[in-house]
Design an enzyme around this catalytic site. Structure first.
Site, short mmCIF file in Angstrom:
data_model
loop_
_atom_site.label_atom_id
_atom_site.label_comp_id
_atom_site.label_asym_id
_atom_site.label_seq_id
_atom_site.Cartn_x
_atom_site.Cartn_y
_atom_site.Cartn_z
N ASP A 112 0.84 -1.21 0.00
CA ASP A 112 0.00 0.00 0.00
C ASP A 112 0.87 1.26 0.00
O ASP A 112 1.97 1.26 0.54
CB ASP A 112 -0.91 -0.02 1.24
CG ASP A 112 -2.08 0.94 1.12
OD1 ASP A 112 -2.33 1.45 0.01
OD2 ASP A 112 -2.76 1.17 2.14
N GLY A 145 -0.03 5.63 -4.29
CA GLY A 145 -0.61 6.93 -4.62
C GLY A 145 0.05 8.05 -3.81
O GLY A 145 0.39 9.11 -4.34
N ARG A 146 0.26 7.78 -2.50
CA ARG A 146 0.89 8.80 -1.65
C ARG A 146 2.35 9.01 -2.04
O ARG A 146 2.87 10.13 -1.97
CB ARG A 146 0.76 8.39 -0.17
CG ARG A 146 -0.61 8.73 0.40
CD ARG A 146 -0.89 7.97 1.66
NE ARG A 146 -1.25 6.59 1.35
CZ ARG A 146 -1.37 5.62 2.25
NH1 ARG A 146 -1.11 5.88 3.52
NH2 ARG A 146 -1.75 4.42 1.89
N HIS A 198 2.25 3.65 -9.13
CA HIS A 198 2.03 2.24 -9.43
C HIS A 198 3.21 1.66 -10.23
O HIS A 198 3.62 0.52 -10.00
CB HIS A 198 0.72 2.05 -10.19
CG HIS A 198 -0.49 2.43 -9.38
ND1 HIS A 198 -0.66 2.02 -8.07
CD2 HIS A 198 -1.58 3.19 -9.68
CE1 HIS A 198 -1.81 2.52 -7.60
NE2 HIS A 198 -2.38 3.24 -8.57
N ARG A 214 -12.22 2.21 -8.07
CA ARG A 214 -11.39 3.39 -8.36
C ARG A 214 -11.75 3.97 -9.72
O ARG A 214 -12.37 3.29 -10.54
CB ARG A 214 -9.91 2.97 -8.33
CG ARG A 214 -9.48 2.58 -6.93
CD ARG A 214 -8.00 2.35 -6.84
NE ARG A 214 -7.66 2.00 -5.47
CZ ARG A 214 -6.44 2.09 -4.95
NH1 ARG A 214 -5.43 2.51 -5.69
NH2 ARG A 214 -6.21 1.76 -3.70
N LEU A 217 10.18 -20.96 -4.52
CA LEU A 217 9.20 -20.05 -3.92
C LEU A 217 7.80 -20.24 -4.51
O LEU A 217 7.63 -20.28 -5.73
CB LEU A 217 9.65 -18.60 -4.18
CG LEU A 217 8.68 -17.51 -3.72
CD1 LEU A 217 8.64 -17.41 -2.19
CD2 LEU A 217 9.08 -16.15 -4.31
N ARG A 260 2.04 -4.83 6.21
CA ARG A 260 1.34 -3.79 5.43
C ARG A 260 2.20 -2.54 5.44
O ARG A 260 2.63 -2.08 6.50
CB ARG A 260 -0.05 -3.47 5.99
CG ARG A 260 -0.78 -2.42 5.11
CD ARG A 260 -2.23 -2.23 5.43
NE ARG A 260 -2.88 -1.39 4.41
CZ ARG A 260 -4.14 -1.47 4.04
NH1 ARG A 260 -4.93 -2.35 4.61
NH2 ARG A 260 -4.62 -0.67 3.11
N LEU A 302 -6.79 -4.62 7.47
CA LEU A 302 -6.57 -5.77 6.57
C LEU A 302 -7.19 -5.55 5.20
O LEU A 302 -6.82 -6.25 4.25
CB LEU A 302 -7.15 -7.04 7.20
CG LEU A 302 -6.26 -7.66 8.28
CD1 LEU A 302 -6.94 -8.86 8.92
CD2 LEU A 302 -4.92 -8.09 7.68
N SER A 303 -8.14 -4.62 5.08
CA SER A 303 -8.76 -4.35 3.78
C SER A 303 -9.16 -5.64 3.04
O SER A 303 -8.86 -5.82 1.86
CB SER A 303 -7.83 -3.50 2.91
OG SER A 303 -7.53 -2.28 3.55
C1 IPE Z 1 -5.51 -2.72 -0.19
O1 IPE Z 1 -5.14 -1.40 -0.36
C2 IPE Z 1 -5.47 -3.45 -1.50
C3 IPE Z 1 -4.12 -3.65 -2.07
C4 IPE Z 1 -3.00 -3.33 -1.50
C5 IPE Z 1 -4.12 -4.27 -3.36
P1 IPE Z 1 -6.21 -0.23 -0.53
O2 IPE Z 1 -5.42 1.02 -0.63
O3 IPE Z 1 -7.14 -0.54 -1.64
O4 IPE Z 1 -7.00 -0.33 0.83
P2 IPE Z 1 -7.91 0.74 1.59
O5 IPE Z 1 -8.95 1.20 0.62
O6 IPE Z 1 -7.02 1.88 1.98
O7 IPE Z 1 -8.44 0.01 2.77
C1 IPE Z 2 -1.52 0.31 -3.42
O1 IPE Z 2 -1.33 1.69 -3.43
C2 IPE Z 2 -1.78 -0.24 -4.81
C3 IPE Z 2 -3.12 -0.79 -5.02
C4 IPE Z 2 -4.09 -0.79 -4.15
C5 IPE Z 2 -3.39 -1.37 -6.30
P1 IPE Z 2 -2.55 2.71 -3.40
O2 IPE Z 2 -2.94 3.03 -4.80
O3 IPE Z 2 -3.63 2.20 -2.53
O4 IPE Z 2 -1.84 3.98 -2.74
P2 IPE Z 2 -2.46 4.99 -1.70
O5 IPE Z 2 -3.02 4.18 -0.57
O6 IPE Z 2 -3.51 5.76 -2.42
O7 IPE Z 2 -1.29 5.83 -1.28
MG MG Z 3 -4.06 2.43 -0.58
#
Ligand code: IPE
Ligand code: IPE
Ligand code: MG
Length: 248
Positions: A22, A25-26, A39, A73, A133, A190, A197-198
């Protein structure tokens, strides 16, 4: 803890590490870049961590790549992510096969584009005899749906008289999940500072250890991976019992 690039000894490794990747985006926002750039950088971190896992002889690695909720999204982001999955499977399966990795996915397998599903199936076939693996991508994955689907299928079989409800123990239930044959995760990591845990491996993580790190996924390095594994090696897992030295 100072960064170290030394992994723990093989006998101190968890059998199964699962990672919620995770923070892409940030990572991009901090650099005034579009989310897509985060990404792209995230894929590089996937490669680094998979190579590290192979190098140290880890048995099982599961990576949460795309959740069933991630379809919500904006369309351009979803299609960019799908393009990255396409490129990853096109470019990396040969290396995985050569490095004795057995790759597979857990997830819905019906909503993604046909060409991506075909590449995944090809990768699964090409690596199925490999003994190194076990690399699992949770792709279009959601744990509640996984559990509900297993229950639904068992209910159907019971209604047809093909399944005796009395055999449905936790051990049996686990064999009906997408992860059957893969041991439960010992360690769930995480990144990005979120502590949830999403909808990831809800059943399988019953006794997992958790490591929540603030690092954003694209910055998660081989060295930090080893650091988290070192910290895991120091933990005491009790599974509901008491430590032997605590028994009076
Ligand atoms: C969880 O991350 C899914 C993946 C890492 C693929 P998200 O960024 O989608 O989760 P939330 O929305 O913050 O819970
Ligand atoms: C995880 O990064 C990648 C996926 C969920 C596919 P994010 O895209 O959730 O990044 P943030 O949480 O917005 O920073
Ligand atoms: Mg995220």
């Amino acid at each position: 803890m100072a960064p170290t690039s030394v992994p723990p000894a093989k006998e101190a490794l968890p059998r199964h590490v699962a990672i919620i990747m995770d923070g892409n985006g940030r990572w991009a926002r901090k650099r005034h870049l579009p989310r897509a750039a985060g990404h792209v950088a995230g894929v590089a971190a996937v490669r680094a961590v998979v190579r590290a896992a192979v190098d140290i002889g880890l048995e099982n690695l599961t990576l949460y790549a795309f959740s069933s909720e991630n379809w919500k999204r904006p369309h351009p982001e979803v299609s960019h992510l799908m393009g990255l999955f396409r490129a990853y499977f096109r470019e990396d399966v040969t290396e995985l096969a050569e490095r004795n990795v057995h790759m597979r996915i857990i997830g819905n397998r019906s909503r993604a584009a046909d060409d991506i599903l075909a590449m995944i199936e090809d990768g699964e076939r090409r690596t199925s005899v490999n003994t190194g693996l076990n690399l699992t991508f949770a792709f279009d994955y959601g744990a509640q749906e996984e559990i509900a689907a297993a229950a639904r299928e068992m209910a159907r079989e019971a209604a047809r008289g093909e399944l005796d409800p009395e055999i449905v123990t936790p051990q049996y239930f686990a064999t009906r999940l997408l992860t059957h044959g893969i041991p439960d995760p010992d360690l769930v990591i995480r990144t990005s500072g979120e502590r949830r845990l999403s909808n990831f491996l809800l059943w399988q993580s019953a006794y997992a250890e958790f490591a929540f790190v603030d690092t954003l996924w694209p910055d998660f390095s081989r060295a930090e991976f080893f650091e988290v594994l070192q910290a895991y090696a120091l933990r005491e897992r009790r599974f509901g019992t008491v430590a032997p030295e605590a028994v009076a």
